[in-house]
Design an enzyme around this catalytic site. Structure first.
Site, PDB file in Angstrom:
ATOM      1  N   GLU A 115      22.031  15.486  -5.446  1.00  0.00           N
ATOM      2  CA  GLU A 115      20.986  16.414  -5.890  1.00  0.00           C
ATOM      3  C   GLU A 115      20.975  17.597  -4.941  1.00  0.00           C
ATOM      4  O   GLU A 115      20.920  17.427  -3.728  1.00  0.00           O
ATOM      5  CB  GLU A 115      19.617  15.729  -5.891  1.00  0.00           C
ATOM      6  CG  GLU A 115      18.474  16.626  -6.348  1.00  0.00           C
ATOM      7  CD  GLU A 115      17.115  15.927  -6.255  1.00  0.00           C
ATOM      8  OE1 GLU A 115      17.025  14.753  -6.666  1.00  0.00           O
ATOM      9  OE2 GLU A 115      16.161  16.552  -5.758  1.00  0.00           O
ATOM     10  N   GLU A 143      15.691   9.518  -1.984  1.00  0.00           N
ATOM     11  CA  GLU A 143      15.176  10.087  -0.722  1.00  0.00           C
ATOM     12  C   GLU A 143      14.338   9.084   0.075  1.00  0.00           C
ATOM     13  O   GLU A 143      13.275   9.407   0.603  1.00  0.00           O
ATOM     14  CB  GLU A 143      14.418  11.386  -1.006  1.00  0.00           C
ATOM     15  CG  GLU A 143      15.339  12.450  -1.589  1.00  0.00           C
ATOM     16  CD  GLU A 143      14.656  13.745  -1.987  1.00  0.00           C
ATOM     17  OE1 GLU A 143      13.410  13.846  -1.851  1.00  0.00           O
ATOM     18  OE2 GLU A 143      15.358  14.664  -2.448  1.00  0.00           O
TER      19      GLU A 143
END
Length: 546
Positions: free
Chosen positions: A319, A202
């Protein structure tokens, strides 16, 4: 009338009921599933299902609730028979090791000069914890478990090593891969098989906590590829190069993919489209088809970027927990979440996503397994059914009659037929589903002698009717999923009316279908999910080799 004619229909008979379908349903409705059987619209990996293990320590808390317990990679109990059996049931299950704290992990391999200590909670630190360390004996234990379980491991590397955080919050400088290279060399020296090395978590686009520019990330990806080529030069099975493991941002991903067309195997992105786990309206969101459909723009956007570039990289969901900050107890670990999860698997497949990693295998409030005792939550069984029934080739599918039915079709995994997934989001209406195809198809009936068989080819504009004497013998397999006692927030799932539970010795239950005459309609009860395997319905798209 357009280039595409719906030319074949299966003749479906009157309403039928199953003992586990509620007789209290307020209404019934008819609808039609249109399946394009000419050519696949996408292909998934044979091992499409993936789940994650995270680094969070027990002190990880959200909204005053600490839901991770001992599920983190540094303290997960690897000796539970049920845990081993749950992973082995997939043969194989992809497992992605990573998450927020992966970019604060150092590896206690030969080059490390720092103390190898665990994460310590510190709210003044980025991500709320200090740096943590992976001891090599723990890495040995993890690999021993993965080998016994037959798992395919994706390891998320620390991509912030060597960088500084600028005043604007961005991460500046090149990736220092010294520690990662030493760790990877240790892994190869120990003959541990890694399916893929993923760089960062991220940090793309606007990032979470901090961010790295697309240009710099591309340079770092090339560096990762270079060290992988060097370390694995004498290893036959080369791992995948996987990045960037973050939220989709069109401009960032476009630039990044353009600059990594020769160094990248897999583009990963994350999905938490339901908002924060603390949201009290998650159930309503999950049952809203417009919210479910809303994320299709992410899938189609990334699909188009890849298709219009020169890259050979594939798209993965790296994810996805639906609701961020560890999910919501009795929602993201309950029956109702299978509506979201299976819809995500179906939608991702339509856009040629090769693998889908669920957050998490265990940990938080969105684990496929219970955090403390490893008992399967409902989504575990949903994942296992998908894995066993849905083959690689994806067929274009739509449903008319109600917007509360979500429909997906794949070529079957273990036959030459097809498998249809129907999700009924309506709380009061049983749907009777008809099938229609726009391609020449065949119905096969195998005689008991298993020597010869009749093959009934359905030609253009012909209504499908099963021949006399055969309609009672051609059967399909149905798997009806419902909540225990009709409670959507139950953590127990019923398969064809029977509760799914593991044995006292930790054995995963068999997932047995109902055998239904093919002349019967597919009945989808209110707030239920149905997998229908039709081994005798063959279409051209399923003759295409993946």
């Amino acid at each position: 009338m357009g280039f595409c004619f719906w030319v074949c229909f299966i003749s479906l008979l009157n309403f039928y009921s199953l003992s586990f379908v509620s007789s209290q349903a307020d209404a019934s409705a008819e609808g039609t599933v249109f399946i394009d059987g000419k050519a696949p619209i996408g292909r998934i990996d044979d091992d499409f299902i993936c789940a994650t293990l995270d680094w969070w320590p027990p002190e990880k808390c959200d909204y005053g609730t600490c839901s991770w317990g001992l599920a983190g990679l540094l303290n997960l109990d690897l000796n539970k028979n049920l845990f081993l059996n749950a992973v082995k049931a997939f043969s194989p299950l992809k497992i992605r090791l990573g998450g927020t704290l992966q970019d604060k992990v150092i590896y206690d391999s030969d080059d490390n000069q720092l103390p190898c200590t665990s994460f310590v909670k510190n709210t003044s630190e980025m991500f709320g914890f200090t740096q943590g360390c992976l001891p090599m004996n723990r890495w040995d234990d993890l690999n021993s478990f993965f080998q016994k379980a037959g798992a395919k491991v994706i390891f998320g590397l620390n991509a912030l090593a060597g960088r500084t955080i600028a005043s604007d919050g961005s991460a500046v400088g090149a990736w220092n891969y010294t520690n990662a290279e030493s760790f990877m060399q240790y892994t190869v020296d120990k003959n541990y098989t890694i399916h893929g090395w993923e760089l960062g978590n991220e940090l793309c686009g606007s990032g979470v906590g901090t961010r790295v520019s697309a240009d710099q990330y591309a340079a770092d990806t090339a560096a990762l590829q270079s060290i992988v080529q060097k370390i694995y030069q004498n290893v036959d099975l080369k791992p995948l190069i996987i990045t960037p493991g973050g939220f989709y941002d069109s401009d960032w991903f476009t630039e990044y993919i353009d600059k990594t067309n020769k160094s990248l195997d897999v583009v990963t992105h994350h999905i938490y489209n339901l908002g924060p786990g603390v949201d009290d309206h998650l159930v309503e969101k999950i049952l809203d088809p417009s919210i479910l459909e809303g994320v299709s723009g992410t899938f189609s956007g990334l699909h188009n970027i890849i298709k219009n570039s020169t890259t050979s990289a594939a798209a993965w969901v790296g994810e996805a927990g639906g609701a961020y900050n560890s999910g919501h107890n009795l929602v993201t670990n309950a029956f109702v979440f299978s509506f979201w999860y299976l819809d995500q698997l179906g939608m991702a497949s339509k856009y040629d996503t090769k693998t889908y990693c669920r957050q998490s295998l265990v940990g938080g409030n969105y684990g496929l397994l219970n955090t403390t005792n490893f008992e399967p939550n409902p989504d575990y069984y949903s994942a296992l059914l998908w894995h066993r029934l849905m083959g690689r080739n994806v067929l274009s599918t739509s449903f008319t009659g109600t917007d509360k039915i979500r429909s997906y079709t794949h070529c079957a995994k273990q036959s030459k037929g097809i498998t249809l997934l129907l999700i009924n989001l309506n709380n009061s209406t049983t749907v009777q589903a008809k099938l229609a195809f726009n391609s020449t198809m065949s119905l096969r009936h195998k005689h008991r002698s298993r020597i010869s068989h009749n093959k009934h080819r359905i030609h253009k504009t012909t209504i499908i009717k099963l021949p006399q004497g055969i309609d009672g013998k051609i059967r399909r397999e149905e798997y009806h999923l419902t909540a225990k006692d009709g409670n959507l927030q139950s953590q127990s799932m019923l398969l064809n009316g029977n509760i799914l539970s593991v044995s006292s010795s930790g054995i995963i239950p068999h997932l047995e279908p109902l055998h239904v005459k093919s002349a019967k309609p597919i009945m989808v009860a209110p707030l239920s999910i149905v997998f229908t395997h039709m081994p005798d319905v063959t279409v051209p798209a399923c003759k295409v080799q993946p």
